[in-house]
Design an enzyme around this catalytic site. Structure first.
Site, PDB file in Angstrom:
ATOM      1  CD  GLU A 302      -2.498  -1.362   2.672  1.00  0.00           C
ATOM      2  OE1 GLU A 302      -2.223  -0.535   3.566  1.00  0.00           O
ATOM      3  OE2 GLU A 302      -3.270  -2.316   2.862  1.00  0.00           O
ATOM      4  N   PRO A 303       1.731   1.453  -0.994  1.00  0.00           N
ATOM      5  CG  PRO A 303       2.864   1.418  -3.037  1.00  0.00           C
ATOM      6  CD  PRO A 303       1.974   0.580  -2.154  1.00  0.00           C
ATOM      7  NE  ARG A 305       5.877   9.715   3.581  1.00  0.00           N
ATOM      8  CZ  ARG A 305       5.460  10.696   4.375  1.00  0.00           C
ATOM      9  NH1 ARG A 305       5.807  11.939   4.079  1.00  0.00           N
ATOM     10  NH2 ARG A 305       4.733  10.473   5.446  1.00  0.00           N
ATOM     11  CB  CYS A 373      -2.946  35.193  11.908  1.00  0.00           C
ATOM     12  SG  CYS A 373      -3.125  36.673  10.906  1.00  0.00           S
TER      13      CYS A 373
END
Length: 443
Positions: A302-303, A305, A373
């Site tokens: 399950e790659p 990245r 901010c």
């Protein structure tokens, strides 16, 4: 392959050699000093679509996916299930679906994206710790290939929904092997104090319980220990523990069809030296081939990245330069709303110019920050760069967990996404408008 791309100094200054970095990113290069992405000049992209802008290389996506297919080709049955959470743009999913990829999902929304992109639902594994009865019903009706079960109570819910629908639900139980992945604690998933999976000690009883349920079909065993792993040993340790369980299950008459080793293989962002997919496969294949011969087990991976990260960049324009007595701030039009990884994980991502400057006399140390901010709104700190207002920077490694984790914080419209392919470019998500910010709301 190792590249000495970055110099880190005692004062925490980081200087990245852009020319060396791109040797590890073959889909980007400089022509006449101008950054090109998969054959398209950054100036063309900026002039056409503006910034901030996510740009993905079709060539790189396919090359990264193919590396898995080829590296594990010694096995008879391999299913590469791309982790949709990494980058869920329909063009990305469609590109991988056409190449034959399966998909790892963690929500019904991701399931619908896979369907919309033309993915094969029978090659979908549904992971995640909090599936509701409605989620399970939708997935069963769609025909998902496997549920990765995270808790014994989940078995009851799946069995009840399957019985109601007159179906049999294919399941794999996710085992938590208590293996230290040696990664950031926020992306570690295989330790005993993580919320994921069923403990090694409870695994046999969980499988025996699953076997007793009428509308459950046991098809696999699953393990996922974390993300951005740069060494192969944690995978080997986890595999050894799962093999122990497979043998124990077999002795108790529980037969499996596949072993799922999850994803998590790391990538180079700046100066990491992650194991290659080829070496990853070489370390695991001897044990996997034994499992194939002995138990006829297929392999799921399950790659996410590792396929998407270095297939994408985020382009951002320098709007304000604010040197001060203590720090120099380069304020850009991207922010933590567009790319939260540096703020959330304190991750270090490469930031390089889209136009090389032959004269480094103006180089200073800058914090590259956004306009949100929050003091945590930074994209890179202590970066040695020669900058002028109007320069455009490229943040590499942004193809995974970039846009998919973006938000409208500070009421910022999310950026456009573009796919490039061998000199061609096309818009794959429009930049949000102001009206999109309050769509669905009422006064």
């Amino acid at each position: 392959m190792n590249f000495d791309v970055a110099s880190r100094y005692a004062d925490d200054t980081l200087h990245i050699d852009a020319n060396k970095l791109i040797q590890a990113l073959p889909f980007i290069d400089y022509h006449d000093g101008l950054l090109h992405i998969d054959g398209v000049s950054s100036k063309t992209l900026i002039d056409t679509y503006g910034t901030p802008l996510y740009v993905y290389s079709k060539h790189a996506l396919l090359a990264n996916y193919t590396a898995y297919v080829e590296s594990f080709s010694a096995l008879n049955d391999v299913q590469i299930c791309y982790a949709v959470k990494a980058n869920s743009n329909l063009a990305v999913l469609s590109t991988l679906a056409k190449a034959g990829a399966g998909f790892d999902i963690v929500s019904v929304g991701e399931l619908h994206r896979v369907i919309k992109a033309g993915g094969d639902v029978s090659r979908v594994v549904y992971s995640g710790v909090g599936k509701t009865a409605q989620d399970i019903q939708i997935a069963l009706q769609a025909g998902v290939g496997c549920f990765n079960v995270e808790a014994i109570s989940e078995l009851d819910v799946i069995n009840h929904v399957a019985k109601m629908l007159g179906k049999t639900a294919p399941i794999s139980i996710r085992i938590n092997p208590d293996v230290d992945a040696k990664t950031h604690p926020y992306i570690s998933t295989g330790m005993k104090d993580n919320k994921f999976g069923i403990t090694h000690q409870m695994a046999l009883s969980a499988y025996e319980y699953a076997k007793s349920l009428e509308n459950i079909k046991i098809v696999g065993i699953d393990c996922h220990i974390g993300s951005q792993l740069t060494e192969v040993q944690p995978f080997v340790d986890a595999l050894d523990k799962v093999i122990e369980l497979i043998e124990e299950l077999h002795d108790h008459g529980i037969r499996l069809q596949h072993i799922d080793l999850g994803g998590g293989l790391g990538v180079r962002y700046v100066d990491e030296n992650p194991v290659s997919v080829h070496d990853f496969a070489e370390a695991l294949l001897p044990k996997l081939l034994v499992l194939q011969t002995k138990y006829n087990l297929g392999l799921y991976l399950e790659p996410g990245r590792n396929i998407a990260a270095n297939a994408g960049v985020l382009l951002t324009t320098v709007d304000v330069l604010k040197p001060t007595e203590h720090r120099n701030f380069a304020i850009v039009d991207a922010s933590m709303s567009e790319l939260i990884r540096p703020a959330l994980y304190e991750s270090v991502m490469a930031i390089i110019p889209t136009k090389l400057n032959a004269d480094d006399a103006d180089m200073k140390v800058w914090d590259v920050v956004g306009t949100v901010c929050e003091s945590s709104d930074f994209l890179g700190k202590n970066r040695a760069l020669a900058l002028q207002v109007g320069d455009v920077l490229a943040i590499t490694g942004a193809g995974a967990y970039g846009f998919t984790m973006s938000s409208n914080y500070n009421s910022r419209p999310r950026p456009a996404e573009v796919m490039v392919d061998g000199g061609l470019h096309r818009l794959v998500r429009m930049r949000e408008s102001m009206e999109d910010l309050w769509r669905g709301e009422s006064v």
